[in-house]
Design a protein around this motif. Sequence first.
Motif: not given
Length: 451
Positions: A16-19, A165-168, A172-175
């Motif tokens: 997750l961090a690398a992504a 945390k927020v970007s987690k 997926p919503v962005l995808v």
Amino acid sequence: MAQNRSSFTGKIGFVLAAAGSAVGLGNIWRFPYLAAKYGGGIFLLVYLILAVTFGFALMCAEIAIGRKTGQSAINAFKSLDKRFAFVGVLGAVIPAIILPYYSVIGGWVTKYLFAFASGDAAASASDTYFTGFIAKPFEPIGWFLVFMGLTALVVLFGVEKGVEKVSKIMMPVLVVLTIVIAVYSVTIDGAMEGVKYYLMPDFSRFSATTVLAAMGQLFYSMSLAMGIMITYGSYMKKDVSIEKSVHQIEIFDTGIAFLAGLMIIPAVFAFSGGDEAALGKGPSLMFITLPKVFNSMPGGAFIGGAFFLLVLFAALTSSISLMETVVSIVRDKLGWGRKTACLAVFVFCIVLGIPSSLGFGVWDFISVAGLSILDMFDFVSNSVLMPIVALFTCIFIGYVIKPKAIIEELEVGAPFKAKTLFTIIIKYVAPVCIILILVSSILDVLGVAKI
Ligand code: PFF
């Protein structure tokens, strides 16, 4: 040593961090405009081939170097062989060149989010909205400062974890949203020509420049050849499979880039009536095309607003990782405190970012080999420095410490299946290709020769 460094929690923490670092404007803003400019399908094909070969091998190698040495880039190379310390130093310069202009584009995204939120969605679809905006002397600089300021605040107060945390949730919503917009885009009248252009390679458009552009984009998009993945690797636990993690990051990163292309390139055809010149818009492409898509789409003002918000988050997670890197290098080298280092990097970015922004307006008479100021920074980092760092990394692993040393590290947590492929790419294919491509395309840009 690795054991003493704080580690990512759980197996998924690292990915997750690398992504978060990998997925950003590179995927959504940069990939589509390069694909449009460099022949569509042929660029996509070259990119995909490079991703599963070079990209895979280099990312495995960088993470393994980091985990093996437990050090960030500059010290990692130094601790393995003093003569190669310069590779780490060279790699460390790259994020400092990227961050200022990355933040200029981040500023453009912030401006569009504001425009959509304040009911300007329809106006932003006009032909002159974007060109009028970037030509202004102060407004784009103001938005650049907003984006840069947000990034700096997060780094200064060390609240990256909160943003992650927020970007987690946001990622997926962005995808999902990208898929929805891409599906809509390909159904617009006249878009089919664009789908063909994007998906069907035209081999007559193949050139060394296409390969170099795709290679630079690959490094940029996957945050490679600039020491970042080495640092990330130094925080990775020994029981996590590097190979699997790399596959996951790569699929995610490439998937988003592919969808972004599908969202933008067919729409360029639809709205320009198939005019080839519209494909060569460079950094402006996304900002000119997407508002038109949203304007023609039912509920487009809302979807557009949501989209720019999500892109802003993706851009922030990347700019934060860039700034963190630069700040930690400054701290290590100069022994400064966090606050002083943050402030220094912030000021440095403003000094470099303002010319990049003005280069589209009052300073648009400045160009080097036909490139605007922003494009020039982009070219130097992506098409010159990153390939050089990648080349030396391959030579270093292939001939100095030998692939076996890295493969051993790759095998620590789990079996490493792609051993032979890895060795061949690192020792032979990558160095030869990088040298050929680098030389021929620099000559090309300088107008000396064309291969
Ligand atoms: N990979 C990011 C993108 O595609 O937008 C750009 C980037 C972020 C490069 C962070 C390097 C980095 F450290």
